[in-house]
Design a protein around this motif. Structure first.
Motif, PDB file in Angstrom:
ATOM      1  N   TRP A   3       0.780  -1.230   0.000  1.00 27.06           N
ATOM      2  CA  TRP A   3       0.000   0.000   0.000  1.00 27.06           C
ATOM      3  C   TRP A   3       0.816   1.286   0.000  1.00 27.06           C
ATOM      4  O   TRP A   3       0.377   2.289  -0.550  1.00 27.06           O
ATOM      5  N   LEU A   4       1.986   1.301   0.599  1.00 26.36           N
ATOM      6  CA  LEU A   4       2.779   2.530   0.535  1.00 26.36           C
ATOM      7  C   LEU A   4       3.142   2.841  -0.905  1.00 26.36           C
ATOM      8  O   LEU A   4       2.986   3.979  -1.374  1.00 26.36           O
ATOM      9  N   ALA A   5       3.606   1.848  -1.630  1.00 28.80           N
ATOM     10  CA  ALA A   5       3.969   2.060  -3.033  1.00 28.80           C
ATOM     11  C   ALA A   5       2.747   2.446  -3.853  1.00 28.80           C
ATOM     12  O   ALA A   5       2.812   3.356  -4.694  1.00 28.80           O
ATOM     13  N   HIS A   6       1.620   1.770  -3.633  1.00 34.79           N
ATOM     14  CA  HIS A   6       0.411   2.105  -4.382  1.00 34.79           C
ATOM     15  C   HIS A   6      -0.005   3.552  -4.144  1.00 34.79           C
ATOM     16  O   HIS A   6      -0.352   4.275  -5.087  1.00 34.79           O
ATOM     17  N   LEU A   7       0.044   3.983  -2.907  1.00 38.49           N
ATOM     18  CA  LEU A   7      -0.353   5.352  -2.594  1.00 38.49           C
ATOM     19  C   LEU A   7       0.652   6.367  -3.115  1.00 38.49           C
ATOM     20  O   LEU A   7       0.279   7.458  -3.558  1.00 38.49           O
ATOM     21  N   HIS A   8       1.915   6.015  -3.069  1.00 38.60           N
ATOM     22  CA  HIS A   8       2.944   6.895  -3.603  1.00 38.60           C
ATOM     23  C   HIS A   8       2.767   7.086  -5.104  1.00 38.60           C
ATOM     24  O   HIS A   8       2.793   8.215  -5.620  1.00 38.60           O
ATOM     25  N   LEU A   9       2.564   5.999  -5.809  1.00 34.73           N
ATOM     26  CA  LEU A   9       2.373   6.067  -7.254  1.00 34.73           C
ATOM     27  C   LEU A   9       1.062   6.760  -7.607  1.00 34.73           C
ATOM     28  O   LEU A   9       1.006   7.542  -8.572  1.00 34.73           O
ATOM     29  N   ALA A  10       0.013   6.506  -6.823  1.00 32.07           N
ATOM     30  CA  ALA A  10      -1.262   7.183  -7.058  1.00 32.07           C
ATOM     31  C   ALA A  10      -1.105   8.692  -6.951  1.00 32.07           C
ATOM     32  O   ALA A  10      -1.690   9.457  -7.733  1.00 32.07           O
ATOM     33  N   SER A  11      -0.298   9.139  -5.995  1.00 30.24           N
ATOM     34  CA  SER A  11      -0.093  10.576  -5.813  1.00 30.24           C
ATOM     35  C   SER A  11       0.607  11.207  -7.011  1.00 30.24           C
ATOM     36  O   SER A  11       0.409  12.388  -7.306  1.00 30.24           O
ATOM     37  N   MET A  12       1.424  10.422  -7.711  1.00 30.89           N
ATOM     38  CA  MET A  12       2.157  10.943  -8.868  1.00 30.89           C
ATOM     39  C   MET A  12       1.256  11.198 -10.069  1.00 30.89           C
ATOM     40  O   MET A  12       1.603  11.987 -10.950  1.00 30.89           O
ATOM     41  N   VAL A  13       0.099  10.505 -10.106  1.00 28.91           N
ATOM     42  CA  VAL A  13      -0.787  10.642 -11.262  1.00 28.91           C
ATOM     43  C   VAL A  13      -2.175  11.126 -10.830  1.00 28.91           C
ATOM     44  O   VAL A  13      -3.167  10.922 -11.535  1.00 28.91           O
ATOM     45  N   GLN A  14      -2.229  11.787  -9.672  1.00 25.27           N
ATOM     46  CA  GLN A  14      -3.445  12.420  -9.169  1.00 25.27           C
ATOM     47  C   GLN A  14      -4.622  11.448  -9.089  1.00 25.27           C
ATOM     48  O   GLN A  14      -5.763  11.777  -9.456  1.00 25.27           O
ATOM     49  N   ALA A  15      -4.360  10.237  -8.620  1.00 20.44           N
ATOM     50  CA  ALA A  15      -5.423   9.265  -8.375  1.00 20.44           C
ATOM     51  C   ALA A  15      -5.877   9.363  -6.931  1.00 20.44           C
ATOM     52  O   ALA A  15      -5.054   9.545  -6.028  1.00 20.44           O
ATOM     53  N   ASP A  16      -7.171   9.256  -6.713  1.00 20.10           N
ATOM     54  CA  ASP A  16      -7.724   9.325  -5.360  1.00 20.10           C
ATOM     55  C   ASP A  16      -7.101   8.234  -4.494  1.00 20.10           C
ATOM     56  O   ASP A  16      -7.162   7.053  -4.853  1.00 20.10           O
ATOM     57  N   PRO A  17      -6.495   8.593  -3.362  1.00 18.27           N
ATOM     58  CA  PRO A  17      -5.769   7.591  -2.572  1.00 18.27           C
ATOM     59  C   PRO A  17      -6.639   6.460  -2.050  1.00 18.27           C
ATOM     60  O   PRO A  17      -6.264   5.282  -2.145  1.00 18.27           O
ATOM     61  N   ALA A  18      -7.794   6.782  -1.495  1.00 18.99           N
ATOM     62  CA  ALA A  18      -8.649   5.720  -0.941  1.00 18.99           C
ATOM     63  C   ALA A  18      -9.120   4.771  -2.035  1.00 18.99           C
ATOM     64  O   ALA A  18      -9.088   3.545  -1.873  1.00 18.99           O
ATOM     65  N   SER A  19      -9.525   5.326  -3.157  1.00 17.28           N
ATOM     66  CA  SER A  19      -9.996   4.491  -4.265  1.00 17.28           C
ATOM     67  C   SER A  19      -8.884   3.635  -4.839  1.00 17.28           C
ATOM     68  O   SER A  19      -9.138   2.539  -5.357  1.00 17.28           O
TER      69      SER A  19
END
Length: 199
Positions: A3-19
């Motif tokens: 999950w840390l990596a998923h959230l980090h990568l999500a932040s790079m492409v403006q993806a909603d973190p919870a989703s």
């Protein structure tokens, strides 16, 4: 990836973190049931997983796991790679790790319209500082204990922490070859995902 990596990568492409965590929590097969914002984050997560599963460095890392935990190599490397990300965080982000986790927790705390059991799991993630715990071997061991409880058949993955201690140097090398390629892939792929095409 964990999950840390998923959230980090999500932040790079403006993806909603919870989703972006939903595919690991609930069945997201029926994508049309979610909002466009959620669909985009789910697709980012799936893109990450597909690329990760096929990457030669990840496969090499899995082969480093020794008996009796070889059949759990995929789960273990997901968790161990979050440890590797913490150890090399400054290579991939200009913010401090603690700043990133605190900002992410704030975003997660204000998530809306998530199907159960996502809200309860996300609350535990925040209150128990799961993301920050991946910085230490002790934190990884606690994470392995949590994951062990999810299996139908009893299994204690905590002793697999010895694998991490033995192969930490090799895993760090694998991870730092793999992660920059994953970042590039996610950033390029995100441009073509359906959320962007709807706007």
């Amino acid at each position: 990836m964990n999950w840390l990596a998923h959230l980090h990568l999500a932040s790079m492409v403006q993806a909603d973190p919870a989703s972006s965590l939903l595919p690991d929590i609930i069945n997201t097969r029926h994508l049309h049931l979610f909002t466009p914002t959620q669909q985009y984050a789910i697709q980012v997560h799936q893109t990450i997983d597909r690329f990760t599963d096929q990457h030669p460095q990840v496969k090499q890392s899995k082969q480093r796991i020794t008996p009796p935990f070889q059949r759990f190599a995929g789960v273990l490397i997901d968790i161990f790679y979050d440890y590797c990300l913490c150890q090399s965080w400054e290579l991939y982000d200009t913010e401090r790790l603690s700043t990133f986790t605190n900002q992410t927790y704030a975003q997660l705390a204000h998530s809306n319209a998530l199907p159960p059991p996502a809200p309860a799991i996300i609350e535990l993630l925040i209150t128990q500082d799961w993301l920050g715990s991946y910085q230490t071997v002790e934190g990884i061991e606690l994470s392995l204990k949590r994951i062990s409880r999810r299996f139908k058949r009893p299994i204690d993955l905590a002793p697999a922490i010895n694998n991490l201690k033995l192969i930490e140097k090799e895993l760090m090398q694998d991870f730092n070859q793999f992660y920059p390629e994953l970042i590039t892939h996610v950033q390029l792929s995100a441009k073509d995902l359906s959320f962007h095409n709807l706007n």
